[in-house]
Design an enzyme around this catalytic site. Structure first.
Site, PDB file in Angstrom:
ATOM      1  N   ILE A   1       1.735   4.811   1.403  1.00 21.26           N
ATOM      2  CA  ILE A   1       0.767   5.612   2.161  1.00 21.26           C
ATOM      3  C   ILE A   1       0.191   4.725   3.265  1.00 21.26           C
ATOM      4  CG2 ILE A   1      -1.427   6.865   2.085  1.00 21.26           C
ATOM      5  CD1 ILE A   1      -0.960   7.234  -0.934  1.00 21.26           C
TER       6      ILE A   1
ATOM      7  N   HIS B   1       0.835  -1.218   0.000  1.00 24.22           N
ATOM      8  CA  HIS B   1       0.000   0.000   0.000  1.00 24.22           C
ATOM      9  C   HIS B   1       0.858   1.251   0.000  1.00 24.22           C
ATOM     10  CE1 HIS B   1      -3.256   2.752   1.413  1.00 24.22           C
ATOM     11  NE2 HIS B   1      -4.022   1.870   0.837  1.00 24.22           N
TER      12      HIS B   1
ATOM     13  N   GLU C   1      -7.978   2.831  13.284  1.00 20.18           N
ATOM     14  CA  GLU C   1      -7.648   1.806  14.283  1.00 20.18           C
ATOM     15  C   GLU C   1      -6.722   2.376  15.352  1.00 20.18           C
ATOM     16  OE1 GLU C   1      -7.191  -1.618  16.531  1.00 20.18           O
ATOM     17  OE2 GLU C   1      -8.727  -1.201  15.020  1.00 20.18           O
TER      18      GLU C   1
ATOM     19  N   GLY D   1      -5.882   4.450   5.509  1.00 16.02           N
ATOM     20  CA  GLY D   1      -6.770   5.244   6.356  1.00 16.02           C
ATOM     21  C   GLY D   1      -7.420   4.430   7.455  1.00 16.02           C
ATOM     22  N   VAL D   2      -7.767   3.190   7.162  1.00 15.86           N
ATOM     23  CA  VAL D   2      -8.406   2.347   8.172  1.00 15.86           C
ATOM     24  C   VAL D   2      -7.465   2.121   9.364  1.00 15.86           C
ATOM     25  CG1 VAL D   2      -7.725   0.130   7.145  1.00 15.86           C
ATOM     26  CG2 VAL D   2      -9.829   0.294   8.486  1.00 15.86           C
TER      27      VAL D   2
END
Length: 147
Positions: free
Chosen positions: A54, A48, A62, A57-58
């Site tokens: 990057i 990723h 978290e 976002g998840v």
């Protein structure tokens, strides 16, 4: 009050590669501030994305939930309780987090009801909001087992 990684690991059940909080720099029963130093060696960067890494976002969300979990468990002086992530509302992603960044998680409690807690949080880097969300957490009681 500050918490180092060894103290965080005594509070949270998470471990590598899923522990996303390196240090707590301030906390109370209602508000907490923590940091994560993002390294190019993070396992998620392999996919990723390899040519332009990057932080997903998840995982920012978290990290907010883990930070909230630390605050909740610390304020309850909880033993035999695990925080559970029940929901996300109004999540927004505004800036990329890249290797070399130090992100700051800021979370504050907005509502407490029995074993369900609502909180709002921001992830910032260099004073800019990278992500923001409203979180809902629950408590799982582990039936008196001690480690």
């Amino acid at each position: 009050m500050e918490l180092k990684i060894e103290q965080i690991m005594k509070i949270l059940p998470h471990r590598y590669p899923f522990l996303l909080v390196d240090r707590v720099i301030d906390y109370s029963d209602e508000k907490i501030t923590a940091i994560k130093n993002v390294s190019v060696n993070e396992p998620f960067f392999c996919g990723h994305y390899p040519q332009y890494p990057i932080m997903p976002g998840v995982l920012l969300i978290e990290g907010l939930a883990q930070t909230a979990g630390i605050m909740i468990l610390k304020s309850m002086d909880a033993k035999n309780i695990s925080p559970l992530f029940l929901g996300i509302d109004s999540a927004r992603f505004k800036k990329e987090v890249r290797p070399g960044d130090t992100i700051i998680y800021e979370v504050h409690i907005t509502q407490r009801r029995s074993s369900v807690i609502k909180a709002k949080g921001n992830v910032t880097c260099e004073g800019v909001i990278c992500a923001a969300a409203e979180l809902m957490l629950g408590m799982k009681y582990d039936g008196g087992k001690e480690e």
